[in-house]
Design a protein around this motif. Structure first.
Motif, PDB file in Angstrom:
ATOM      1  N   ASP A  23       0.422  -1.173   0.344  1.00  0.00           N
ATOM      2  CA  ASP A  23       0.335   0.098   0.197  1.00  0.00           C
ATOM      3  C   ASP A  23       1.507   0.925   0.030  1.00  0.00           C
ATOM      4  OD1 ASP A  23      -1.914  -1.994   2.428  1.00  0.00           O
ATOM      5  OD2 ASP A  23      -2.347  -1.764   0.272  1.00  0.00           O
ATOM      6  N   SER A  24       2.113   1.169  -0.228  1.00  0.00           N
ATOM      7  CA  SER A  24       3.548   2.494  -0.522  1.00  0.00           C
ATOM      8  C   SER A  24       2.511   3.484  -0.951  1.00  0.00           C
ATOM      9  CB  SER A  24       4.363   2.033  -0.754  1.00  0.00           C
ATOM     10  OG  SER A  24       4.966   1.028   0.419  1.00  0.00           O
ATOM     11  N   PRO A  25       2.217   4.391  -0.698  1.00  0.00           N
ATOM     12  CA  PRO A  25       1.505   6.033  -1.927  1.00  0.00           C
ATOM     13  C   PRO A  25       3.324   6.202  -2.843  1.00  0.00           C
ATOM     14  CG  PRO A  25       2.250   6.510   0.184  1.00  0.00           C
ATOM     15  CD  PRO A  25       2.227   5.049   0.513  1.00  0.00           C
ATOM     16  N   LEU A  26       2.400   6.466  -4.427  1.00  0.00           N
ATOM     17  CA  LEU A  26       3.974   6.771  -5.250  1.00  0.00           C
ATOM     18  C   LEU A  26       3.362   7.938  -5.402  1.00  0.00           C
ATOM     19  CD1 LEU A  26       4.233   4.131  -7.077  1.00  0.00           C
ATOM     20  CD2 LEU A  26       5.952   4.847  -5.972  1.00  0.00           C
ATOM     21  N   SER A  27       2.215   8.633  -5.057  1.00  0.00           N
ATOM     22  CA  SER A  27       1.169   9.820  -5.435  1.00  0.00           C
ATOM     23  C   SER A  27       0.164  10.710  -5.114  1.00  0.00           C
ATOM     24  CB  SER A  27       1.155  10.126  -7.324  1.00  0.00           C
ATOM     25  OG  SER A  27       0.351  10.414  -7.569  1.00  0.00           O
ATOM     26  N   ALA A  28       0.034  11.483  -4.825  1.00  0.00           N
ATOM     27  CA  ALA A  28      -1.366  12.253  -4.383  1.00  0.00           C
ATOM     28  C   ALA A  28      -1.735  12.326  -5.316  1.00  0.00           C
ATOM     29  CB  ALA A  28      -1.377  13.706  -4.457  1.00  0.00           C
ATOM     30  N   ILE A  29      -2.062  11.020  -6.132  1.00  0.00           N
ATOM     31  CA  ILE A  29      -3.177  11.050  -7.612  1.00  0.00           C
ATOM     32  C   ILE A  29      -3.145   9.327  -6.848  1.00  0.00           C
ATOM     33  CG2 ILE A  29      -4.045  10.451  -9.633  1.00  0.00           C
ATOM     34  CD1 ILE A  29      -3.616  12.912  -9.943  1.00  0.00           C
ATOM     35  N   ASP A  30      -4.448   9.254  -6.105  1.00  0.00           N
ATOM     36  CA  ASP A  30      -5.040   7.797  -5.740  1.00  0.00           C
ATOM     37  C   ASP A  30      -5.340   7.346  -6.087  1.00  0.00           C
ATOM     38  OD1 ASP A  30      -7.079   9.315  -5.106  1.00  0.00           O
ATOM     39  OD2 ASP A  30      -7.215   9.744  -3.015  1.00  0.00           O
ATOM     40  N   TRP A  31      -5.907   7.891  -7.501  1.00  0.00           N
ATOM     41  CA  TRP A  31      -6.311   6.069  -8.018  1.00  0.00           C
ATOM     42  C   TRP A  31      -5.534   5.956  -9.109  1.00  0.00           C
ATOM     43  CZ3 TRP A  31      -5.746   8.229 -13.051  1.00  0.00           C
ATOM     44  CH2 TRP A  31      -5.814  10.163 -13.458  1.00  0.00           C
ATOM     45  N   LEU A  32      -4.281   6.293  -9.147  1.00  0.00           N
ATOM     46  CA  LEU A  32      -3.652   5.223 -10.077  1.00  0.00           C
ATOM     47  C   LEU A  32      -3.117   3.987  -9.739  1.00  0.00           C
ATOM     48  CD1 LEU A  32      -0.577   8.391 -10.636  1.00  0.00           C
ATOM     49  CD2 LEU A  32      -2.054   7.125 -12.665  1.00  0.00           C
ATOM     50  N   SER A  33      -2.939   3.674 -10.924  1.00  0.00           N
ATOM     51  CA  SER A  33      -2.889   1.635 -10.559  1.00  0.00           C
ATOM     52  C   SER A  33      -1.725   1.318  -9.818  1.00  0.00           C
ATOM     53  CB  SER A  33      -2.870   0.591 -12.212  1.00  0.00           C
ATOM     54  OG  SER A  33      -4.441   0.992 -12.920  1.00  0.00           O
ATOM     55  N   ASP A  34      -1.553   0.805  -9.059  1.00  0.00           N
ATOM     56  CA  ASP A  34      -0.228  -0.087  -8.216  1.00  0.00           C
ATOM     57  C   ASP A  34       0.052  -1.282  -9.283  1.00  0.00           C
ATOM     58  OD1 ASP A  34      -0.233   1.652  -5.834  1.00  0.00           O
ATOM     59  OD2 ASP A  34      -2.094  -0.480  -4.705  1.00  0.00           O
ATOM     60  N   SER A  35       0.013  -1.088 -10.066  1.00  0.00           N
ATOM     61  CA  SER A  35       0.582  -1.796 -11.742  1.00  0.00           C
ATOM     62  C   SER A  35       2.093  -1.590 -11.399  1.00  0.00           C
ATOM     63  CB  SER A  35       0.967  -0.607 -12.994  1.00  0.00           C
ATOM     64  OG  SER A  35       1.137   0.563 -13.129  1.00  0.00           O
ATOM     65  N   VAL A  36       3.789  -0.756 -10.504  1.00  0.00           N
ATOM     66  CA  VAL A  36       4.755  -0.826 -10.798  1.00  0.00           C
ATOM     67  C   VAL A  36       4.687  -1.234  -9.441  1.00  0.00           C
ATOM     68  CG1 VAL A  36       5.535  -1.124 -13.258  1.00  0.00           C
ATOM     69  CG2 VAL A  36       5.428   0.660 -11.277  1.00  0.00           C
ATOM     70  N   ILE A  37       6.259  -1.972  -8.904  1.00  0.00           N
ATOM     71  CA  ILE A  37       6.818  -1.585  -7.595  1.00  0.00           C
ATOM     72  C   ILE A  37       7.559  -0.304  -7.734  1.00  0.00           C
ATOM     73  CG2 ILE A  37       8.388  -3.022  -5.830  1.00  0.00           C
ATOM     74  CD1 ILE A  37       5.227  -3.713  -6.273  1.00  0.00           C
ATOM     75  N   ALA A  38       7.663  -0.384  -6.437  1.00  0.00           N
ATOM     76  CA  ALA A  38       8.261   1.478  -5.988  1.00  0.00           C
ATOM     77  C   ALA A  38       9.223   0.938  -6.202  1.00  0.00           C
ATOM     78  CB  ALA A  38       7.656   2.817  -5.576  1.00  0.00           C
ATOM     79  N   PRO A  39      10.588   2.032  -6.822  1.00  0.00           N
ATOM     80  CA  PRO A  39      11.531   1.956  -5.667  1.00  0.00           C
ATOM     81  C   PRO A  39      11.629   1.780  -4.855  1.00  0.00           C
ATOM     82  CG  PRO A  39      11.756   3.409  -6.907  1.00  0.00           C
ATOM     83  CD  PRO A  39      10.240   2.582  -7.871  1.00  0.00           C
ATOM     84  N   PRO A  40      13.182   0.971  -3.351  1.00  0.00           N
ATOM     85  CA  PRO A  40      13.373   0.942  -1.822  1.00  0.00           C
ATOM     86  C   PRO A  40      14.018   2.411  -2.108  1.00  0.00           C
ATOM     87  CG  PRO A  40      14.956  -0.498  -2.793  1.00  0.00           C
ATOM     88  CD  PRO A  40      13.891  -0.145  -4.625  1.00  0.00           C
ATOM     89  N   GLY A 158      10.466   9.788 -21.240  1.00  0.00           N
ATOM     90  CA  GLY A 158      10.519   8.497 -21.270  1.00  0.00           C
ATOM     91  C   GLY A 158      10.021   8.342 -20.051  1.00  0.00           C
ATOM     92  N   PRO A 159       9.409   7.069 -20.689  1.00  0.00           N
ATOM     93  CA  PRO A 159       8.384   6.038 -18.887  1.00  0.00           C
ATOM     94  C   PRO A 159       9.406   5.247 -18.459  1.00  0.00           C
ATOM     95  CG  PRO A 159       7.848   5.451 -21.146  1.00  0.00           C
ATOM     96  CD  PRO A 159       8.568   6.403 -21.397  1.00  0.00           C
ATOM     97  N   ASP A 160      10.732   5.346 -18.129  1.00  0.00           N
ATOM     98  CA  ASP A 160      12.189   5.171 -17.871  1.00  0.00           C
ATOM     99  C   ASP A 160      11.702   4.617 -16.193  1.00  0.00           C
ATOM    100  OD1 ASP A 160      13.170   7.325 -17.665  1.00  0.00           O
ATOM    101  OD2 ASP A 160      14.645   7.114 -18.357  1.00  0.00           O
ATOM    102  N   THR A 161      11.199   5.097 -15.562  1.00  0.00           N
ATOM    103  CA  THR A 161      11.255   4.821 -13.990  1.00  0.00           C
ATOM    104  C   THR A 161       9.933   4.484 -13.554  1.00  0.00           C
ATOM    105  OG1 THR A 161      10.693   7.194 -13.476  1.00  0.00           O
ATOM    106  CG2 THR A 161      12.811   6.796 -13.982  1.00  0.00           C
ATOM    107  N   PRO A 162       9.916   4.072 -12.416  1.00  0.00           N
ATOM    108  CA  PRO A 162       8.668   2.791 -11.608  1.00  0.00           C
ATOM    109  C   PRO A 162       7.479   4.437 -11.781  1.00  0.00           C
ATOM    110  CG  PRO A 162      10.588   2.403 -10.670  1.00  0.00           C
ATOM    111  CD  PRO A 162      11.018   2.664 -12.058  1.00  0.00           C
TER     112      PRO A 162
END
Length: 506
Positions: A23-40, A158-162
């Protein structure tokens, strides 16, 4: 080769899940899919020098790599903005201002905001080159429903980061390009997909058996929720659930959930979802009424061009009446009248069309398309004043102001940048006149303009105008004055005209 890539992704998934948690959030846009794992997160090393031995606030950038925060779609020659617009403003402050809520924003301010979001501008002085400003810009575009613009911007970077891939993946889901995103996910070892995204992409690629096996693995390892398990099971084998009642509607569905629900025959209406989801309803497979409603919703934030909205309106003759169909019929009648060039037909059609579009908050697209052609026509009655209003709200407002008669004299003065204070009859007109005769941006924005923080001043000016609740005249003076002193004269005039001539008061 594919199996090796998926094995790499699976190892990254397990490691990332252990470090970040599901459940680690990646963004304030809370409807984004948990499609990729956030880098530690990487711990910063302790400084090797004593405090004070080196200057503070040193920006760190990646050598030899382009700065994602400098990426844009509009060159300075096109945007009209200088490359050093951000100047000395801290990156975090710019990201905050870009992400601010611009409630009931005027169309002129929306256009300016799009220019700021899409322009090539040098990063601010403290920028670390980590994409913080780019992500803020993308998230604001997503918030406004401008998926096509956001997709072009993230692909330019370039979408090259999670963090960036996650946004690109969701944009692709909502624009019907999920197969392309899934292919990129499969061939990019650095992007570790979560189990729901991996299962979805396996199934989309025809690897149904592997998808079923992966779902079982995810279930055994506890990497998916009960809701995800139920939804994915129906997606992979709908026959097993034939006759079962529909799944309960989720409170905050992601684009991935949205597309899976659509695939199992339980689509979610987009009217109560974030604006970006309306983009999915523009696909040809959607019904005409659905596409009209989505087009109107996106047109209100400028995410859909006026020409595209009118194109949807005029596709066919409405087969019903009442509500949205009355609006469609009124716009079609006006379109036919304008095309005919007959003044009497326009005189009859314009008041109804204006009333219908004004009630829907859509006078700006109407004015943009028809304003320049309406103003010169020899109309009579209420249609005459409405035609001049439409012309003054159109891109040709200056030409209309010169060529029309004495109607709306104060507004015509605003269009020319010379409103006559003697003609001001309301507190709002007096405030607008002040902004053009004795502009005062206030001490805070005056200081920002002086200290090479012009972009920060502009963003604050936009927010001040957008949030001037109840017609606060002092805020209107501050906002318009800031735009003018920042060199945005045309935007200030357009915003002032919109305040005067429409029901969309700031």
């Amino acid at each position: 080769m594919r199996n090796n890539l998926w094995a790499t992704a699976f190892l990254g998934l397990c490691t990332g899940a252990a470090l970040a948690g599901p459940d680690s959030p990646l963004s304030a846009i809370d409807w984004l899919s948990d499609s990729v794992i956030a880098p530690p997160s990487v711990q910063r090393p302790e400084p090797r020098v004593t405090p004070g031995a080196a200057p503070e606030d040193i920006a760190v950038t990646r050598l030899g790599a382009p700065n994602p925060d400098a990426v844009g779609l509009l060159s300075p020659a096109v945007s009209g903005l200088p490359r050093n617009l951000w100047g000395n403003t801290p990156t975090a402050e710019l990201a905050r201002l870009i992400g601010a809520e611009h409630a009931r924003s005027l169309p002129a301010l929306q256009d300016l905001l799009y220019t700021l979001l899409l322009a090539e501008i040098d990063p601010p002085a403290d920028n670390a080159g980590d994409g913080e400003l780019l992500v803020a810009r993308l998230d604001k575009l997503l918030d406004m429903g401008a998926l096509d613009q956001a997709q072009a911007l993230v692909e330019r970077a370039g979408p090259d980061t999670p963090t960036l891939f996650r946004r690109w993946f969701d944009i692709s889901l909502l624009t019907g390009q999920e197969d392309r995103a899934c292919a990129a996910m499969r061939t990019t070892p650095d992007i570790a997909p979560t189990f729901p995204a991996r299962i979805f992409c396996l199934a989309r690629g025809g690897a149904w058996d592997t998808a079923v096996l992966t779902l079982g693995t995810a279930r055994a390892l506890g990497f998916i929720t009960e809701e995800e398990d139920t939804l994915l099971a129906r997606f992979l084998d709908p026959d097993l659930f034939e006759g079962e009642p529909p799944l309960p509607a989720p409170t905050r569905p992601s684009p991935l959930v949205f597309r899976i629900r659509e695939a199992i025959g339980e689509p979610l209406p987009t009217s109560l979802l974030p604006r970006a989801f309306a983009r999915a309803d523009l696909r040809p497979t959607a019904g005409w009424k659905t596409r009209i409603e989505a087009s109107e919703r996106l047109a209100r934030t400028g995410a859909l061009p006026a020409s595209a909205l009118m194109g949807v309106y005029t596709e066919r003759e409405p087969a019903a009446s009442g509500g949205i169909w009355d609006r469609v019929a009124a716009v079609q009648a006006l379109d036919r009248a304008v095309m005919s060039g007959e003044a009497e037909a326009v005189t009859q059609a314009l008041p109804t069309a204006w009333q219908q579009m004004e009630a829907a908050g859509l006078t700006q697209p109407l004015a943009q398309l028809y304003g320049p052609r309406l103003a010169p026509l020899p109309l009579s009655g209420p249609a005459r004043e409405l035609a001049i209003k439409a012309g003054l709200l159109s891109p040709d407002y200056e030409t209309v102001a010169v060529r029309t008669d004495a109607t709306l004299r104060f507004a015509r003065g605003v269009a020319q940048g010379r409103p006559d204070p003697a003609l001001a009859q309301t507190p709002m007109e007096t405030a607008i006149s002040e902004a053009f005769t004795t502009p005062d941006p206030g001490p805070a924005n005056a200081r920002r303009l002086k200290e090479n923080r012009v972009g920060e001043a502009i963003l604050n000016g936009i927010i001040t105008l957008a949030e001037a609740a109840g017609g606060e005249t002092s805020d209107v003076v501050l906002g318009l004055s800031t735009l003018r002193m920042a060199g945005l004269e045309s935007t200030a005039r357009r915003a002032a005209l919109e305040i005067l001539l429409t029901e969309a008061r700031p």
